[in-house]
Design an enzyme around this catalytic site. Sequence first.
Site, PDB file in Angstrom:
ATOM      1  N   ARG A 222     -92.237  32.015  46.554  1.00  0.00           N
ATOM      2  CA  ARG A 222     -91.481  33.032  47.277  1.00  0.00           C
ATOM      3  C   ARG A 222     -91.356  34.336  46.481  1.00  0.00           C
ATOM      4  NH1 ARG A 222     -87.598  31.078  50.982  1.00  0.00           N
ATOM      5  NH2 ARG A 222     -85.924  32.247  50.021  1.00  0.00           N
TER       6      ARG A 222
ATOM      7  N   ARG B 212     -96.311  42.109  41.577  1.00  0.00           N
ATOM      8  CA  ARG B 212     -96.826  43.373  42.097  1.00  0.00           C
ATOM      9  C   ARG B 212     -97.241  44.335  40.994  1.00  0.00           C
ATOM     10  NH1 ARG B 212     -92.128  44.956  45.535  1.00  0.00           N
ATOM     11  NH2 ARG B 212     -92.559  43.486  47.205  1.00  0.00           N
TER      12      ARG B 212
ATOM     13  N   ARG C 142     -78.406  21.234  47.608  1.00  0.00           N
ATOM     14  CA  ARG C 142     -77.662  22.004  46.627  1.00  0.00           C
ATOM     15  C   ARG C 142     -76.592  22.781  47.374  1.00  0.00           C
ATOM     16  NH1 ARG C 142     -76.853  20.988  41.690  1.00  0.00           N
ATOM     17  NH2 ARG C 142     -77.007  23.060  40.773  1.00  0.00           N
TER      18      ARG C 142
ATOM     19  N   ARG D  62     -75.662  34.618  40.335  1.00  0.00           N
ATOM     20  CA  ARG D  62     -75.723  36.048  40.653  1.00  0.00           C
ATOM     21  C   ARG D  62     -74.353  36.586  41.034  1.00  0.00           C
ATOM     22  NH1 ARG D  62     -79.613  35.503  46.068  1.00  0.00           N
ATOM     23  NH2 ARG D  62     -78.190  34.200  47.245  1.00  0.00           N
TER      24      ARG D  62
ATOM     25  N   GLU E 170     -71.725  33.468  42.414  1.00  0.00           N
ATOM     26  CA  GLU E 170     -72.242  32.233  43.025  1.00  0.00           C
ATOM     27  C   GLU E 170     -72.488  31.181  41.949  1.00  0.00           C
ATOM     28  OE1 GLU E 170     -75.648  32.955  45.529  1.00  0.00           O
ATOM     29  OE2 GLU E 170     -74.573  34.399  46.756  1.00  0.00           O
TER      30      GLU E 170
ATOM     31  N   TYR F 294     -86.081  24.833  54.368  1.00  0.00           N
ATOM     32  CA  TYR F 294     -85.655  26.064  53.711  1.00  0.00           C
ATOM     33  C   TYR F 294     -86.001  27.251  54.620  1.00  0.00           C
ATOM     34  CZ  TYR F 294     -84.974  28.651  49.269  1.00  0.00           C
ATOM     35  OH  TYR F 294     -84.517  29.448  48.256  1.00  0.00           O
TER      36      TYR F 294
ATOM     37  N   ASP G  13     -85.555  30.846  56.485  1.00  0.00           N
ATOM     38  CA  ASP G  13     -84.863  32.124  56.476  1.00  0.00           C
ATOM     39  C   ASP G  13     -84.412  32.434  57.904  1.00  0.00           C
ATOM     40  OD1 ASP G  13     -84.733  32.951  53.852  1.00  0.00           O
ATOM     41  OD2 ASP G  13     -86.747  33.800  53.858  1.00  0.00           O
TER      42      ASP G  13
HETATM   43  P1  FAD Z   1     -76.304  27.254  59.907  1.00  0.00           P
HETATM   44  O1  FAD Z   1     -76.110  28.722  59.789  1.00  0.00           O
HETATM   45  O2  FAD Z   1     -76.008  26.408  58.715  1.00  0.00           O
HETATM   46  O3  FAD Z   1     -75.475  26.734  61.157  1.00  0.00           O
HETATM   47  C1  FAD Z   1     -75.233  25.382  61.427  1.00  0.00           C
HETATM   48  C2  FAD Z   1     -73.832  25.265  62.001  1.00  0.00           C
HETATM   49  O4  FAD Z   1     -73.641  23.924  62.446  1.00  0.00           O
HETATM   50  C3  FAD Z   1     -72.744  25.565  60.985  1.00  0.00           C
HETATM   51  O5  FAD Z   1     -71.908  26.591  61.461  1.00  0.00           O
HETATM   52  C4  FAD Z   1     -71.998  24.229  60.883  1.00  0.00           C
HETATM   53  O6  FAD Z   1     -70.599  24.387  60.686  1.00  0.00           O
HETATM   54  C5  FAD Z   1     -72.301  23.586  62.211  1.00  0.00           C
HETATM   55  N1  FAD Z   1     -72.179  22.131  62.188  1.00  0.00           N
HETATM   56  C6  FAD Z   1     -72.788  21.277  61.339  1.00  0.00           C
HETATM   57  N2  FAD Z   1     -72.419  20.012  61.613  1.00  0.00           N
HETATM   58  C7  FAD Z   1     -71.575  20.065  62.651  1.00  0.00           C
HETATM   59  C8  FAD Z   1     -70.843  19.081  63.372  1.00  0.00           C
HETATM   60  N3  FAD Z   1     -70.908  17.792  63.042  1.00  0.00           N
HETATM   61  N4  FAD Z   1     -70.050  19.473  64.399  1.00  0.00           N
HETATM   62  C9  FAD Z   1     -69.953  20.792  64.720  1.00  0.00           C
HETATM   63  N5  FAD Z   1     -70.618  21.768  64.055  1.00  0.00           N
HETATM   64  C10 FAD Z   1     -71.418  21.419  63.035  1.00  0.00           C
HETATM   65  N6  FAD Z   1     -81.904  33.861  55.177  1.00  0.00           N
HETATM   66  C11 FAD Z   1     -82.474  35.086  55.184  1.00  0.00           C
HETATM   67  O7  FAD Z   1     -83.286  35.397  56.061  1.00  0.00           O
HETATM   68  N7  FAD Z   1     -82.152  36.019  54.243  1.00  0.00           N
HETATM   69  C12 FAD Z   1     -81.256  35.776  53.238  1.00  0.00           C
HETATM   70  O8  FAD Z   1     -80.994  36.638  52.401  1.00  0.00           O
HETATM   71  C13 FAD Z   1     -80.651  34.480  53.201  1.00  0.00           C
HETATM   72  N8  FAD Z   1     -79.760  34.174  52.246  1.00  0.00           N
HETATM   73  C14 FAD Z   1     -79.184  32.936  52.235  1.00  0.00           C
HETATM   74  C15 FAD Z   1     -78.255  32.663  51.232  1.00  0.00           C
HETATM   75  C16 FAD Z   1     -77.636  31.409  51.206  1.00  0.00           C
HETATM   76  C17 FAD Z   1     -76.641  31.110  50.130  1.00  0.00           C
HETATM   77  C18 FAD Z   1     -77.963  30.438  52.187  1.00  0.00           C
HETATM   78  C19 FAD Z   1     -77.302  29.085  52.149  1.00  0.00           C
HETATM   79  C20 FAD Z   1     -78.872  30.726  53.177  1.00  0.00           C
HETATM   80  C21 FAD Z   1     -79.504  31.975  53.206  1.00  0.00           C
HETATM   81  N9  FAD Z   1     -80.405  32.297  54.220  1.00  0.00           N
HETATM   82  C22 FAD Z   1     -81.005  33.536  54.219  1.00  0.00           C
HETATM   83  C23 FAD Z   1     -80.791  31.333  55.261  1.00  0.00           C
HETATM   84  C24 FAD Z   1     -79.934  31.441  56.518  1.00  0.00           C
HETATM   85  O9  FAD Z   1     -78.578  31.204  56.221  1.00  0.00           O
HETATM   86  C25 FAD Z   1     -80.442  30.399  57.515  1.00  0.00           C
HETATM   87  O10 FAD Z   1     -81.795  30.618  57.832  1.00  0.00           O
HETATM   88  C26 FAD Z   1     -79.673  30.366  58.836  1.00  0.00           C
HETATM   89  O11 FAD Z   1     -78.313  30.562  58.658  1.00  0.00           O
HETATM   90  C27 FAD Z   1     -79.909  29.020  59.467  1.00  0.00           C
HETATM   91  O12 FAD Z   1     -79.246  28.928  60.693  1.00  0.00           O
HETATM   92  P2  FAD Z   1     -78.893  27.505  61.283  1.00  0.00           P
HETATM   93  O13 FAD Z   1     -78.349  27.742  62.628  1.00  0.00           O
HETATM   94  O14 FAD Z   1     -80.056  26.617  61.128  1.00  0.00           O
HETATM   95  O15 FAD Z   1     -77.812  26.886  60.292  1.00  0.00           O
HETATM   96  N1  UDP Z   2     -85.815  32.820  41.106  1.00  0.00           N
HETATM   97  C1  UDP Z   2     -85.868  32.985  39.732  1.00  0.00           C
HETATM   98  N2  UDP Z   2     -85.262  34.064  39.171  1.00  0.00           N
HETATM   99  C2  UDP Z   2     -84.610  34.996  39.905  1.00  0.00           C
HETATM  100  C3  UDP Z   2     -84.575  34.837  41.314  1.00  0.00           C
HETATM  101  C4  UDP Z   2     -85.176  33.735  41.879  1.00  0.00           C
HETATM  102  O1  UDP Z   2     -86.435  32.162  39.038  1.00  0.00           O
HETATM  103  O2  UDP Z   2     -84.074  35.973  39.330  1.00  0.00           O
HETATM  104  C5  UDP Z   2     -86.473  31.627  41.700  1.00  0.00           C
HETATM  105  C6  UDP Z   2     -85.500  30.464  41.884  1.00  0.00           C
HETATM  106  O3  UDP Z   2     -86.212  29.265  41.630  1.00  0.00           O
HETATM  107  C7  UDP Z   2     -85.131  30.555  43.338  1.00  0.00           C
HETATM  108  C8  UDP Z   2     -86.451  31.032  43.961  1.00  0.00           C
HETATM  109  O4  UDP Z   2     -86.993  31.919  42.970  1.00  0.00           O
HETATM  110  O5  UDP Z   2     -84.725  29.316  43.849  1.00  0.00           O
HETATM  111  C9  UDP Z   2     -86.294  31.741  45.284  1.00  0.00           C
HETATM  112  O6  UDP Z   2     -85.421  32.817  45.108  1.00  0.00           O
HETATM  113  P1  UDP Z   2     -84.892  33.670  46.324  1.00  0.00           P
HETATM  114  O7  UDP Z   2     -83.984  34.724  45.764  1.00  0.00           O
HETATM  115  O8  UDP Z   2     -86.054  34.112  47.129  1.00  0.00           O
HETATM  116  O9  UDP Z   2     -84.131  32.588  47.181  1.00  0.00           O
HETATM  117  P2  UDP Z   2     -82.713  32.463  47.871  1.00  0.00           P
HETATM  118  O10 UDP Z   2     -81.852  31.794  46.861  1.00  0.00           O
HETATM  119  O11 UDP Z   2     -82.229  33.841  48.217  1.00  0.00           O
HETATM  120  O12 UDP Z   2     -82.998  31.618  49.061  1.00  0.00           O
END
Ligand code: FAD
Ligand code: UDP
Length: 372
Positions: free
Chosen positions: A175, A179, A252, A283, A303, A350, A352
């Site tokens: 990921r 560059r 995780r 971070r 975090e 995983y 996005d």
């Molecule tokens: P979720 O958003 O997890 O929604 C699932 C929902 O189901 C939750 O609200 C939960 O409460 C509900 N649920 C679960 N079990 C039950 C139950 N038994 N009864 C009722 N409700 C329930 N994507 C990006 O594109 N860019 C980013 O920068 C990015 N950063 C991220 C950073 C973090 C820390 C995390 C964890 C994810 C990140 N993502 C990012 C990914 C993004 O959050 C997900 O792609 C997206 O939210 C997934 O949507 P979802 O509907 O699958 O899941």
């Molecule tokens: N990563 C790393 N150093 C950094 C940022 C990311 O080694 O400073 C690695 C780490 O293994 C991470 C992966 O790259 O799990 C993907 O990072 P990204 O920020 O794309 O993922 P996110 O946590 O936002 O889903």
Amino acid sequence: MNPAAEYDYLIVGAGLYGAVFAYEATRRNKKCLVIDKRDHLGGNTYCEDVNGINVHKYGAHIFHTNDKTIWDYVNSFVPFNRYTNSPLANFEGKLYNLPFNMNTFYQLWGTKTPEEAKAVLAQQTRKYQDIQPSNLEEQALKLVGDDIYTKLIKGYTEKQWGRKTSELPAFIIKRLPLRFTYDNNYFNDAYQGIPIGGYNKLTEGLLKGIECRTNIDFFKEKEALTGLAKQIVFTGKIDEYFDYCHGKLEYRSLDFKHEVVDMQNYQGNAVVNYTESNIPYTRIIEHKHFEFGKQKTTVITKEYPLEASSEKEPYYPINDAKNTALFKAYQDMAKKETTIFGGRLAEYKYYDMHQVIGAALSETKRLFIEKS
Ligand code: FAD
Ligand code: UDP
């Protein structure tokens, strides 16, 4: 499944998968009920207003995609700003630009031209070229060599995943782009930004006019809820759906420590990664910078990664061999159900945001267009 039921779909989970599914079904005159066990809608994209700043409660979310259809789709609910993610890495007090680019190479080695940087990289990666990477450590060393691996990858990755890099799948590191231009844009995608006014606007747009109930855990009222709809769309944990009969899938989690700081600008950037192992957080996010905020105070979030448990939210699926095999067993069971399984938790993927939207759009297209 109850053919005489009041609702066509009971959608479990009001994250992006559930919200897009609900929107697409509703506009085809299907009656939907969306439930979520949390006290709000939006899943992990949910933001809380603190002193006028949209705080990303479940971690920084930056929308990016190469797919114009998906970009136009999200912008039809709320316009997006032109935020570009350019995170910094702090290693032992020194700052480096991410992703790995000419700025990073200059900061590490003093190289000024692509030729100079490529020469150092070639020398750093030479001894790893014959390896067929079977894990993240080997993949990273082959790709970027010792210096970048030691300073910018190893500590961050082992904190994030709670496992040695040699025990993690290689794909996680693919990921990170490499560059040879002075370009700090973290993503290669053509479209990127943050919804103006925050992600809740996107959720509100998708779920407008649709019946939603929060604070409802599907498993606590499964029988009654199931009787309400002709079909279930499930976006929670797939192993929980099957009562963990094959065992628990591992995730995780993260602890978010939010702080209001009485200053206008804390770190000058939305995202600063801490890549050394002896700092416990991965971070610090300063939320106002996602929307170019000028508020008098600021909100930062540290975090802290940790293993998911019954009290800790499952955020990142651990797609190693053991969990992949376990997921396959649940997936085989899911194939025999009428329930539709979608999203990060139900597909143990995983994803996005743009990918989860794409998956929900494909599923609804399959259901409502191809079948009609
Ligand atoms: P979720 O958003 O997890 O929604 C699932 C929902 O189901 C939750 O609200 C939960 O409460 C509900 N649920 C679960 N079990 C039950 C139950 N038994 N009864 C009722 N409700 C329930 N994507 C990006 O594109 N860019 C980013 O920068 C990015 N950063 C991220 C950073 C973090 C820390 C995390 C964890 C994810 C990140 N993502 C990012 C990914 C993004 O959050 C997900 O792609 C997206 O939210 C997934 O949507 P979802 O509907 O699958 O899941
Ligand atoms: N990563 C790393 N150093 C950094 C940022 C990311 O080694 O400073 C690695 C780490 O293994 C991470 C992966 O790259 O799990 C993907 O990072 P990204 O920020 O794309 O993922 P996110 O946590 O936002 O889903």
